[in-house]
Design a protein around this motif. Structure first.
Motif, PDB file in Angstrom:
ATOM      1  N   GLU A 281      -4.265  11.608   4.125  1.00 26.13           N
ATOM      2  CA  GLU A 281      -5.244  10.801   5.074  1.00 26.13           C
ATOM      3  C   GLU A 281      -6.197   9.627   4.161  1.00 26.13           C
ATOM      4  O   GLU A 281      -6.137   8.485   4.472  1.00 26.13           O
ATOM      5  CB  GLU A 281      -6.605  11.322   5.804  1.00 26.13           C
ATOM      6  CG  GLU A 281      -5.756  11.948   7.214  1.00 26.13           C
ATOM      7  CD  GLU A 281      -5.407  10.939   8.088  1.00 26.13           C
ATOM      8  OE1 GLU A 281      -5.928   9.920   8.192  1.00 26.13           O
ATOM      9  OE2 GLU A 281      -4.299  11.060   8.438  1.00 26.13           O
ATOM     10  N   HIS A 282      -6.633  10.044   3.198  1.00 24.77           N
ATOM     11  CA  HIS A 282      -7.518   9.256   2.390  1.00 24.77           C
ATOM     12  C   HIS A 282      -6.456   8.257   1.723  1.00 24.77           C
ATOM     13  O   HIS A 282      -6.724   7.136   1.619  1.00 24.77           O
ATOM     14  CB  HIS A 282      -8.243  10.268   1.349  1.00 24.77           C
ATOM     15  CG  HIS A 282      -8.713   9.222   0.129  1.00 24.77           C
ATOM     16  ND1 HIS A 282     -10.063   8.832   0.202  1.00 24.77           N
ATOM     17  CD2 HIS A 282      -8.311   8.792  -1.166  1.00 24.77           C
ATOM     18  CE1 HIS A 282     -10.423   8.268  -0.879  1.00 24.77           C
ATOM     19  NE2 HIS A 282      -9.410   8.000  -1.521  1.00 24.77           N
ATOM     20  N   LEU A 283      -5.283   8.715   0.908  1.00 22.19           N
ATOM     21  CA  LEU A 283      -4.450   7.833   0.419  1.00 22.19           C
ATOM     22  C   LEU A 283      -3.864   6.661   1.470  1.00 22.19           C
ATOM     23  O   LEU A 283      -3.663   5.380   1.033  1.00 22.19           O
ATOM     24  CB  LEU A 283      -3.397   8.249  -0.094  1.00 22.19           C
ATOM     25  CG  LEU A 283      -3.803   9.414  -1.533  1.00 22.19           C
ATOM     26  CD1 LEU A 283      -2.610  10.356  -1.949  1.00 22.19           C
ATOM     27  CD2 LEU A 283      -4.025   8.266  -2.634  1.00 22.19           C
ATOM     28  N   LYS A 284      -3.674   7.198   2.658  1.00 24.22           N
ATOM     29  CA  LYS A 284      -3.225   6.149   3.811  1.00 24.22           C
ATOM     30  C   LYS A 284      -4.210   5.245   3.913  1.00 24.22           C
ATOM     31  O   LYS A 284      -4.034   3.999   4.104  1.00 24.22           O
ATOM     32  CB  LYS A 284      -2.868   6.944   4.966  1.00 24.22           C
ATOM     33  CG  LYS A 284      -2.212   6.223   6.081  1.00 24.22           C
ATOM     34  CD  LYS A 284      -1.676   7.509   7.128  1.00 24.22           C
ATOM     35  CE  LYS A 284      -1.331   6.557   8.341  1.00 24.22           C
ATOM     36  NZ  LYS A 284      -1.794   7.118   9.721  1.00 24.22           N
ATOM     37  N   ARG A 285      -5.435   5.461   4.201  1.00 21.26           N
ATOM     38  CA  ARG A 285      -6.698   4.621   4.316  1.00 21.26           C
ATOM     39  C   ARG A 285      -6.629   3.676   3.158  1.00 21.26           C
ATOM     40  O   ARG A 285      -6.658   2.549   3.436  1.00 21.26           O
ATOM     41  CB  ARG A 285      -7.917   5.193   4.408  1.00 21.26           C
ATOM     42  CG  ARG A 285      -8.241   5.775   5.847  1.00 21.26           C
ATOM     43  CD  ARG A 285      -9.670   5.996   6.080  1.00 21.26           C
ATOM     44  NE  ARG A 285     -10.281   7.061   5.295  1.00 21.26           N
ATOM     45  CZ  ARG A 285     -10.248   8.367   5.366  1.00 21.26           C
ATOM     46  NH1 ARG A 285      -9.448   8.941   6.440  1.00 21.26           N
ATOM     47  NH2 ARG A 285     -10.391   9.198   4.348  1.00 21.26           N
ATOM     48  N   VAL A 286      -6.648   4.189   1.875  1.00 17.36           N
ATOM     49  CA  VAL A 286      -6.597   3.392   0.643  1.00 17.36           C
ATOM     50  C   VAL A 286      -5.464   2.222   0.735  1.00 17.36           C
ATOM     51  O   VAL A 286      -5.671   0.978   0.494  1.00 17.36           O
ATOM     52  CB  VAL A 286      -6.720   4.211  -0.477  1.00 17.36           C
ATOM     53  CG1 VAL A 286      -6.674   3.366  -1.742  1.00 17.36           C
ATOM     54  CG2 VAL A 286      -7.953   5.038  -0.468  1.00 17.36           C
ATOM     55  N   ASN A 287      -4.255   2.844   0.905  1.00 21.20           N
ATOM     56  CA  ASN A 287      -3.137   1.920   1.090  1.00 21.20           C
ATOM     57  C   ASN A 287      -3.357   0.791   2.138  1.00 21.20           C
ATOM     58  O   ASN A 287      -2.815  -0.233   1.772  1.00 21.20           O
ATOM     59  CB  ASN A 287      -1.679   2.732   1.135  1.00 21.20           C
ATOM     60  CG  ASN A 287      -1.680   3.555  -0.115  1.00 21.20           C
ATOM     61  OD1 ASN A 287      -2.036   3.105  -1.081  1.00 21.20           O
ATOM     62  ND2 ASN A 287      -0.688   4.666   0.239  1.00 21.20           N
ATOM     63  N   GLU A 288      -3.586   1.295   3.270  1.00 19.32           N
ATOM     64  CA  GLU A 288      -3.903   0.368   4.243  1.00 19.32           C
ATOM     65  C   GLU A 288      -4.922  -0.926   4.140  1.00 19.32           C
ATOM     66  O   GLU A 288      -4.504  -1.789   4.268  1.00 19.32           O
ATOM     67  CB  GLU A 288      -4.271   1.128   5.642  1.00 19.32           C
ATOM     68  CG  GLU A 288      -2.983   1.612   6.635  1.00 19.32           C
ATOM     69  CD  GLU A 288      -3.249   2.721   7.597  1.00 19.32           C
ATOM     70  OE1 GLU A 288      -2.393   3.381   8.167  1.00 19.32           O
ATOM     71  OE2 GLU A 288      -4.610   2.818   7.764  1.00 19.32           O
ATOM     72  N   SER A 289      -5.831  -0.568   3.340  1.00 19.62           N
ATOM     73  CA  SER A 289      -6.976  -1.510   3.060  1.00 19.62           C
ATOM     74  C   SER A 289      -6.357  -2.424   1.993  1.00 19.62           C
ATOM     75  O   SER A 289      -6.789  -3.653   1.913  1.00 19.62           O
ATOM     76  CB  SER A 289      -8.214  -0.739   2.662  1.00 19.62           C
ATOM     77  OG  SER A 289      -8.206  -0.268   1.565  1.00 19.62           O
ATOM     78  N   VAL A 290      -5.589  -2.078   0.931  1.00 15.45           N
ATOM     79  CA  VAL A 290      -5.011  -2.575  -0.033  1.00 15.45           C
ATOM     80  C   VAL A 290      -3.975  -3.692   0.591  1.00 15.45           C
ATOM     81  O   VAL A 290      -3.977  -4.949   0.321  1.00 15.45           O
ATOM     82  CB  VAL A 290      -4.141  -1.744  -1.018  1.00 15.45           C
ATOM     83  CG1 VAL A 290      -3.499  -2.852  -2.128  1.00 15.45           C
ATOM     84  CG2 VAL A 290      -5.220  -0.957  -1.899  1.00 15.45           C
ATOM     85  N   VAL A 291      -3.084  -3.261   1.615  1.00 17.04           N
ATOM     86  CA  VAL A 291      -2.035  -4.076   2.240  1.00 17.04           C
ATOM     87  C   VAL A 291      -2.872  -5.151   3.195  1.00 17.04           C
ATOM     88  O   VAL A 291      -2.229  -6.322   2.987  1.00 17.04           O
ATOM     89  CB  VAL A 291      -1.244  -3.327   3.324  1.00 17.04           C
ATOM     90  CG1 VAL A 291      -0.531  -4.224   4.158  1.00 17.04           C
ATOM     91  CG2 VAL A 291      -0.408  -2.299   2.484  1.00 17.04           C
ATOM     92  N   SER A 292      -3.913  -4.676   3.731  1.00 15.58           N
ATOM     93  CA  SER A 292      -4.665  -5.741   4.514  1.00 15.58           C
ATOM     94  C   SER A 292      -5.455  -6.744   3.938  1.00 15.58           C
ATOM     95  O   SER A 292      -5.963  -7.609   4.253  1.00 15.58           O
ATOM     96  CB  SER A 292      -5.486  -5.142   5.792  1.00 15.58           C
ATOM     97  OG  SER A 292      -6.360  -4.453   5.273  1.00 15.58           O
ATOM     98  N   SER A 293      -5.820  -6.560   2.778  1.00  8.66           N
ATOM     99  CA  SER A 293      -6.762  -7.531   1.937  1.00  8.66           C
ATOM    100  C   SER A 293      -5.999  -8.568   1.137  1.00  8.66           C
ATOM    101  O   SER A 293      -4.764  -8.559   1.012  1.00  8.66           O
ATOM    102  CB  SER A 293      -7.615  -6.590   0.744  1.00  8.66           C
ATOM    103  OG  SER A 293      -6.803  -5.975  -0.155  1.00  8.66           O
TER     104      SER A 293
END
Ligand code: DQA
Length: 153
Positions: free
Chosen positions: A141-153
């Motif tokens: 879950e943590h890695l998913k959140r981190v990856n999503e925030s990288v993609v959206s930034s």
């Protein structure tokens, strides 16, 4: 990178024989297999290591961290006093989950304190083998959140 490092410290090679009331009945191999299956279902591969030696754990972390996404570690007793392990975990800059099979907060007072906790994103304690499945899910879950925030930034 879809590899999770699963690391076990001193005496955890004795699982299956070592006090089953505290640590459950699974052997380390069986526990690792179960954790592998949970990780695989979430798209992760487990690379596992156990040692009874602090330096061997640190060497292995240093050699493997750059090709991994995160860490799940049961440090055994080292978690209560090894600042060297804490430093090694910090140095990986990877998200780490600390797992204990037994409830370290309900045993001897010295066990309640973890010196590696500040280098970890969460601690799962007292849930026996279920704790590992929970740890994989928290880390994924943590890695998913981190990856999503990288993609959206
Ligand atoms: C342990 C708890 C530690 O206090 C102990 O030294 C261990 C196992 C656990 O999984 O409950 O070796 O990490």
């Amino acid at each position: 990178m879809n590899t999770i490092l699963l690391i076990h410290g001193p005496n955890l090679n004795r699982l299956g024989t070592r006090d089953p009331q505290l640590y459950g009945t699974l052997t380390l191999d069986a526990l690792q297999q179960q954790t592998r299956a949970t990780a695989q279902a979430l798209g992760y591969i487990i690379r596992a290591f156990q040692s009874n030696h602090e330096g061997a754990l640190i060497d292995w972390l240093q050699e493997n961290a750059s090709t991994a996404a995160g860490i799940i570690m049961n440090p055994g007793a080292l978690g209560h006093y090894s600042y060297a392990l804490y430093d090694a975990l910090l140095d990986t800059k990877l998200p780490c989950l600390e797992v204990h099979l037994s409830d370290i907060h309900a045993r001897e007072s010295w066990r309640a304190h973890s010196v590696i906790a500040p280098a970890c994103i969460a601690q799962v304690s007292g849930k026996k083998e279920q704790g590992y499945q929970e740890a994989v899910k928290i880390l994924a879950e943590h890695l998913k959140r981190v990856n999503e925030s990288v993609v959206s930034s």
